[in-house]
Enzyme design. Structure first.
Site, PDB file in Angstrom:
ATOM      1  N   SER A 262       0.848  -1.194   0.000  1.00 52.58           N
ATOM      2  CA  SER A 262       0.000   0.000   0.000  1.00 52.58           C
ATOM      3  C   SER A 262       0.879   1.237   0.000  1.00 52.58           C
ATOM      4  O   SER A 262       2.026   1.193   0.436  1.00 52.58           O
ATOM      5  CB  SER A 262      -0.895   0.020   1.243  1.00 52.58           C
ATOM      6  OG  SER A 262      -0.171   0.470   2.386  1.00 52.58           O
ATOM      7  N   ASP A 263       0.342   2.346  -0.482  1.00 51.04           N
ATOM      8  CA  ASP A 263       1.023   3.610  -0.251  1.00 51.04           C
ATOM      9  C   ASP A 263       0.805   3.998   1.210  1.00 51.04           C
ATOM     10  O   ASP A 263       0.054   3.352   1.947  1.00 51.04           O
ATOM     11  CB  ASP A 263       0.523   4.696  -1.198  1.00 51.04           C
ATOM     12  CG  ASP A 263       1.557   5.794  -1.439  1.00 51.04           C
ATOM     13  OD1 ASP A 263       2.486   5.929  -0.597  1.00 51.04           O
ATOM     14  OD2 ASP A 263       1.449   6.518  -2.437  1.00 51.04           O
ATOM     15  N   TYR A 264       1.443   5.072   1.622  1.00 51.82           N
ATOM     16  CA  TYR A 264       1.492   5.453   3.037  1.00 51.82           C
ATOM     17  C   TYR A 264       0.078   5.614   3.606  1.00 51.82           C
ATOM     18  O   TYR A 264      -0.663   6.508   3.211  1.00 51.82           O
ATOM     19  CB  TYR A 264       2.262   6.760   3.180  1.00 51.82           C
ATOM     20  CG  TYR A 264       2.843   7.015   4.549  1.00 51.82           C
ATOM     21  CD1 TYR A 264       4.221   6.947   4.763  1.00 51.82           C
ATOM     22  CD2 TYR A 264       2.035   7.341   5.629  1.00 51.82           C
ATOM     23  CE1 TYR A 264       4.771   7.195   6.003  1.00 51.82           C
ATOM     24  CE2 TYR A 264       2.574   7.584   6.876  1.00 51.82           C
ATOM     25  CZ  TYR A 264       3.949   7.510   7.057  1.00 51.82           C
ATOM     26  OH  TYR A 264       4.484   7.743   8.305  1.00 51.82           O
ATOM     27  N   ALA A 265      -0.287   4.712   4.527  1.00 56.62           N
ATOM     28  CA  ALA A 265      -1.560   4.752   5.254  1.00 56.62           C
ATOM     29  C   ALA A 265      -2.775   4.535   4.356  1.00 56.62           C
ATOM     30  O   ALA A 265      -3.904   4.800   4.775  1.00 56.62           O
ATOM     31  CB  ALA A 265      -1.714   6.074   6.025  1.00 56.62           C
ATOM     32  N   ALA A 266      -2.579   4.023   3.145  1.00 55.82           N
ATOM     33  CA  ALA A 266      -3.691   3.919   2.197  1.00 55.82           C
ATOM     34  C   ALA A 266      -4.743   2.907   2.635  1.00 55.82           C
ATOM     35  O   ALA A 266      -5.921   3.049   2.288  1.00 55.82           O
ATOM     36  CB  ALA A 266      -3.163   3.559   0.806  1.00 55.82           C
TER      37      ALA A 266
END
Length: 740
Positions: A262-266
């Site tokens: 995932s991207d950051y905190a996605a």
């Protein structure tokens, strides 16, 4: 370690240990890094989770990384090594031009070399994976992250994406000096509504497949080890929880077997999107979509076990994700050597070495785009009084937002480079103005802009000094641009002009000296209408990196003839956006140069065309195109067609030219773009020299998603265009006749 050993390792892990392998934390938890690249809220995790987490980001330096790995392995029951990842976007310590600048080289081989350098420096410093390449197709310069893309064309982005993967990964990830690559952001992150970061993306499946997906596929076909999810929606479903996108398309249709992160905190953001009611539902959606690693949120750790225990998901889903993580660690050779290529001596030897700096300087000079020149360039090394004025005339902030690991002190400024190239009595420097307007407040990442009190008297003195210097100079080089933090992630701007304080400087200088060369430092195409009207020459330098000053000076003084071409169109006005070369015709098209009438697809107050089109870039010499010929006028599936054109250097200087091939399908079952880039060849010619350039055209190059959503070609006529940019009108016509 062979697969049976990995299977045995997985069988010995508890469910909690498996889930921890799917967590990525920042280096803060391991006393490794003070760099944060996302929404910074320090989250609490149990000590057992920290001791079993699978990967961390932004721990830097061979010594520090080995220390973290050693301490981690002492506490980890199965001795499963950590993965170390970082954002190595356009170089690690030797910083190259931002990717939009790399795209302007139109030279994938050269960009591959830059990735090789980044990998060598990073690997010696202990890193395993880079979050690069970003291949998001971009058409809206209001979006700050256009700086991370190589431009608006799917074909070109695919060439660069594949080149970067090959540069990072080499022939094998066991090869010294390599990094695993992670292509991002899957998918269509580059098309947010209104150019506002993290915003909704809405497009047809045909547009997604034809224009936005090909570059990701090219990177994966080159062997890219990882994929990162995008923040945006795809067909109304956030990418990170989009099972059709991640499972059906990426894994099943394309056959991707690597790690999906995932991207950051996605994953947590699935709740904010409104598709997940709570963290438990967010965890279920993401794991069912096949997302293997949860970047810096507690969602997987807090909820996956409960979901398994309650029978809401199968433990097999978790096993599959953990196995992919273990397999990547194995491909990197970490089970045999958890420190991999981390080597303090090699690190010192490689970082910012002369060979790497020399390549960076060369790439800077090829990335510069000469947008306008009415005789002001090149500058003379003798007998010319030159004033270098502007906030970037002597500024080390040339690396762009995402060069977070670079050393600003190592950057060569324009002043430093010029002083080494010409006599000091011939050149003079003045700041003229600050970069940002008074009271501008911008923050983010580790690059907080210091809020210093604006001093009107000092500003007045700076401006007056610049005016007096301009009055007595033969030519003024105005070094202007954005602040680096005005572009990049979270750097969306509705107005994409230069700051008013710099425009005021430009106007005041123009009042006393009209022989102005503007050198631009920026992370996006800008609205340059006023600059274009008044400046004699304009050089787009992007954020050029460590050797920026040297590369720019090489071009200004004609030690290198500029050859860069725009990989993204510059708008005539922000009101045109999105503006791009490969648009569709309408039922009432307006031809370029025509005045038109009210009832055509046109603006009543500005042109339809951009100020500078895709593929555009001038040289100090002139290139003449002539004699476009086709060796046949009928193409079949079993044959190929060769297009030839003669290019002659008719000017006074040796120079490089990027010859560009475009094709137009004149009639299809669905509308087709007015032009599509299908080939590039960069050649070098001496004055008076001619070369014949050939392109081979095959039936495969003519395929698209037809009315029935099949990827195939259709019989009919096509135009072949060859020229120096996307607005070329040199063409020939051929016909495709498929065997039925």
């Amino acid at each position: 370690m062979n697969q049976s050993a990995l299977d045995e390792l997985l069988s010995k892990m508890t469910l909690e240990e498996k889930i921890d392998q799917l967590l990525q934390l920042t280096g803060d938890y391991y006393k490794g890094s003070d760099i944060s690249t996302g929404p910074s809220s320090y989250m609490k995790f149990e000590e057992d989770t920290i001791n079993n987490t699978g990967s961390i980001l932004n721990v830097l330096g061979a010594k520090k990384l080995k220390q973290v790995q050693t301490e981690y392995l002492e506490k980890n029951r199965h001795k499963i090594p950590l993965l170390f990842l970082a954002d190595i976007i356009n170089g690690y310590k030797t910083i190259f031009p931002i990717p939009l600048g790399l795209g302007s080289t139109f030279n994938p081989d050269l960009v591959q070399e830059s990735a090789e350098v980044a990998a060598k420096e990073s690997a010696a410093s202990g890193l395993h994976i880079t979050f690069s390449p970003m291949v998001d197709l971009v058409r809206d310069p209001r979006w700050g992250r256009v700086m991370e893309s190589t431009g608006e064309d799917a074909y070109l982005n695919g060439l660069f994406g594949a080149a970067m993967v090959k540069g990072y990964q080499g022939k094998s990830l066991t090869e010294e000096g390599t990094l695993a690559a992670c292509v991002k952001h899957f998918a269509a992150y580059g098309a947010p509504e209104g150019g506002r970061d993290y915003n909704t993306v809405d497009m047809s499946e045909r547009t997604l497949r034809e224009q936005y997906l090909p570059a990701y596929k090219a990177a994966l076909d080159a062997g890219c080890a990882m994929v990162m999810t995008a923040f945006n929606t795809v067909d109304g479903i956030p990418a990170t929880g989009n099972k059709w996108l991640m499972k059906d398309l990426l894994r099943d249709e394309w056959g991707f077997e690597g790690v999906l992160i995932s991207d950051y905190a996605a994953i947590a953001e699935l709740m904010a999107h409104g598709v997940a009611e709570d963290g438990e539902e967010a965890a279920r959606l993401a794991i069912e979509a096949g997302v293997d690693i949860d970047m810096v949120t507690p969602v997987y750790v807090q909820h996956l076990k409960k979901l398994v225990d309650e029978g809401k998901i199968s433990e097999q889903l978790i096993d599959e994700s953990v196995m992919r993580v273990l397999q990547l660690k194995n491909q990197l050779g970490l089970f045999e050597n958890p420190y991999r290529f981390a080597n303090e001596e090699k690190e010192k030897e490689l970082i910012l070495c002369e060979e790497h700096r020399s390549l960076a300087r060369k790439i800077v000079s090829e990335s510069l785009v000469l947008l306008k020149n009415e005789g002001a360039l090149p500058l003379c090394k003798n007998n010319q009084n030159i004033a270098f004025i502007g906030p970037y005339a002597d500024n080390k902030g040339l690396s762009g937002l995402w060069s977070i690991h670079g050393d600003t002190d190592q950057v060569v400024t324009l002043k430093e480079a010029v002083m080494k190239k010409v006599e000091g009595s011939q050149v003079h420097f003045a700041k003229g103005s600050e970069i940002l307007d008074p009271d501008t407040k911008i923050s983010g990442f580790a690059h907080e802009v210091e809020e210093k009190e604006f001093n009107p008297e000092a500003a007045k003195d700076d401006l007056q000094e610049a005016i007096e210097l301009a009055k007595k100079s033969d030519v003024v080089v105005l070094a202007l641009g954005e602040h680096s933090i005005q572009s990049g992630e979270g750097g969306s701007r509705a107005a994409i002009t230069l700051p008013e304080i710099q425009l005021d400087l430009f106007r005041k200088i123009h009042e006393v000296n009209q022989n102005i060369v503007v050198v631009l430092f920026n992370g996006r195409p800008l609205d340059l209408k006023e600059i274009n009207e008044k400046a004699n020459a304009i050089v787009e330098a992007w954020f050029p990196g460590t050797e920026g000053g040297n590369g720019i000076a090489d071009v200004l003084f004609n030690d290198v003839n500029p050859s860069g071409k725009l990989s993204m169109s510059f708008p005539y006005s922000v009101g045109q956006i999105p503006v791009y070369y490969n648009s569709y015709n309408t039922g009432r098209p307006l031809k370029k140069g025509e005045a038109g009438h009210r009832f055509q697809s046109r603006y009543t107050d500005i042109p339809n065309e951009p100020l500078y089109p895709f593929g555009f870039g001038l040289s100090y010499t002139e290139f003449e195109y002539s004699g476009l010929t086709l060796d046949k006028k009928l193409l079949t599936q079993a044959s190929k067609l060769t297009a030839s054109i003669t290019v002659k250097n008719t000017g006074d200087y040796a120079g490089k030219e990027t010859v560009q091939l475009y094709i137009q399908d004149l009639a299809g079952s669905v509308i087709r773009p007015v032009k599509e880039l299908k080939g590039i060849k960069k050649i070098e010619l001496q004055p008076g020299e001619s070369k014949t350039v050939e392109f081979n055209i095959t039936e495969e190059m003519l395929r698209f998603y037809t009315a029935s959503m099949k990827f195939e070609s259709e019989n009919g006529k096509f135009k072949i265009f060859i020229g120096s940019n996307s607005e070329t009108e040199i063409f020939e016509v051929f016909e495709l006749k498929r065997e039925e």
